[in-house]
Write a protein that holds these residues in place. Structure first.
Motif, PDB file in Angstrom:
ATOM      1  N   UNK A 110       0.857  -1.186   0.000  1.00 14.16           N
ATOM      2  CA  UNK A 110       0.000   0.000   0.000  1.00 14.16           C
ATOM      3  C   UNK A 110       0.886   1.226   0.000  1.00 14.16           C
ATOM      4  N   UNK A 111       0.555   2.154  -0.869  1.00 16.51           N
ATOM      5  CA  UNK A 111       1.236   3.452  -0.878  1.00 16.51           C
ATOM      6  C   UNK A 111       0.569   4.331   0.169  1.00 16.51           C
ATOM      7  N   UNK A 112       1.395   4.965   0.993  1.00 13.27           N
ATOM      8  CA  UNK A 112       0.896   5.807   2.078  1.00 13.27           C
ATOM      9  C   UNK A 112       1.452   7.220   1.898  1.00 13.27           C
ATOM     10  N   UNK A 113       0.609   8.232   2.103  1.00  7.89           N
ATOM     11  CA  UNK A 113       1.012   9.612   1.803  1.00  7.89           C
ATOM     12  C   UNK A 113       1.802  10.297   2.916  1.00  7.89           C
ATOM     13  N   UNK A 114       2.719   9.571   3.537  1.00  8.44           N
ATOM     14  CA  UNK A 114       3.518  10.106   4.640  1.00  8.44           C
ATOM     15  C   UNK A 114       4.952   9.598   4.500  1.00  8.44           C
ATOM     16  N   UNK A 115       5.909  10.259   5.162  1.00  9.02           N
ATOM     17  CA  UNK A 115       7.302   9.816   5.075  1.00  9.02           C
ATOM     18  C   UNK A 115       7.513   8.422   5.677  1.00  9.02           C
ATOM     19  N   UNK A 116       8.573   7.745   5.246  1.00 10.83           N
ATOM     20  CA  UNK A 116       8.870   6.409   5.784  1.00 10.83           C
ATOM     21  C   UNK A 116       9.007   6.385   7.305  1.00 10.83           C
ATOM     22  N   UNK A 117       9.466   7.463   7.910  1.00 13.65           N
ATOM     23  CA  UNK A 117       9.608   7.465   9.375  1.00 13.65           C
ATOM     24  C   UNK A 117       8.263   7.298  10.071  1.00 13.65           C
ATOM     25  N   UNK A 118       7.202   7.848   9.493  1.00 13.34           N
ATOM     26  CA  UNK A 118       5.863   7.727  10.083  1.00 13.34           C
ATOM     27  C   UNK A 118       5.356   6.288   9.944  1.00 13.34           C
ATOM     28  N   UNK A 119       5.554   5.705   8.773  1.00 16.25           N
ATOM     29  CA  UNK A 119       5.123   4.325   8.545  1.00 16.25           C
ATOM     30  C   UNK A 119       5.976   3.375   9.385  1.00 16.25           C
ATOM     31  N   UNK A 120       7.266   3.658   9.482  1.00 18.97           N
ATOM     32  CA  UNK A 120       8.147   2.848  10.312  1.00 18.97           C
ATOM     33  C   UNK A 120       7.729   2.841  11.769  1.00 18.97           C
ATOM     34  N   UNK A 121       7.222   3.984  12.245  1.00 14.45           N
ATOM     35  CA  UNK A 121       6.733   4.049  13.627  1.00 14.45           C
ATOM     36  C   UNK A 121       5.525   3.127  13.809  1.00 14.45           C
TER      37      UNK A 121
END
Length: 163
Positions: free
Chosen positions: A9-20
């Motif tokens: 899934x593509x998410x409209x936020x930086x990788x740091x947010x998804x990594x959290x």
């Protein structure tokens, strides 16, 4: 039988947010695993390598974890599943991609149970997880519609679980 199953899934936020989000897996504040509708992911020591656990009848241990980027789980049960599943986070233009990959060889009865039982349930669970991630980062909450097969399998399994 070799199995490679990928969802992303593509998410409209930086990788740091998804990594959290990724790093909350199996915690009290799990913001990625869809335990509202599926068996919770439980690990005896969080995302530490060597931690053991699973969800429902699927057992695994944490094989690798790079905080905020990647976690891989090696299957330990059922014995007929030999391989891993993992979540990865990578940057993409204007956001991130959250990917779940399952790679395994099936043996014995799993050659039948994977395509008929486990795969449809797995696919629905992972799509629910990716939808939860999207909702968590403010990207909307498009509902995932389970197929009639998934709804039927869940009803059937619930009957067996309730005795």
């Amino acid at each position: 039988m070799a199995v490679l199953n990928v969802h992303e899934r593509r998410l409209p936020v930086p990788p740091s947010v998804v990594g959290a989000l990724l790093d909350t897996l199996a915690s009290e504040d799990d913001r990625l695993w869809p335990d509202e509708s599926w068996p919770a992911m439980r690990l005896d020591r969080g995302l530490a390598p060597g931690a053991a656990g699973g969800h429902g009848p699927i057992r695994y241990e944490v094989a690798h974890h790079v905080p905020g980027q990647w976690v891989r789980f090696a299957f330990t049960a059922p014995a007929s599943f030999e391989g891993f599943h993992e979540f990865t986070v990578r940057g993409d233009t204007g956001g991130s991609v959250l990917r779940h990959t399952l790679a395994m060889r099936t043996h014995a009865m799993a050659r039948v149970s994977w395509p008929l039982l486990f795969r449809p349930l797995h696919d629905a669970l992972i799509e629910d997880s990716l939808a939860k991630a999207l909702a968590e980062v403010g990207g909307g909450a498009a509902p995932v519609r389970w197929t009639p097969l998934v709804r039927g399998l869940r009803r059937l399994l619930a009957r067996f679980a309730s005795g």
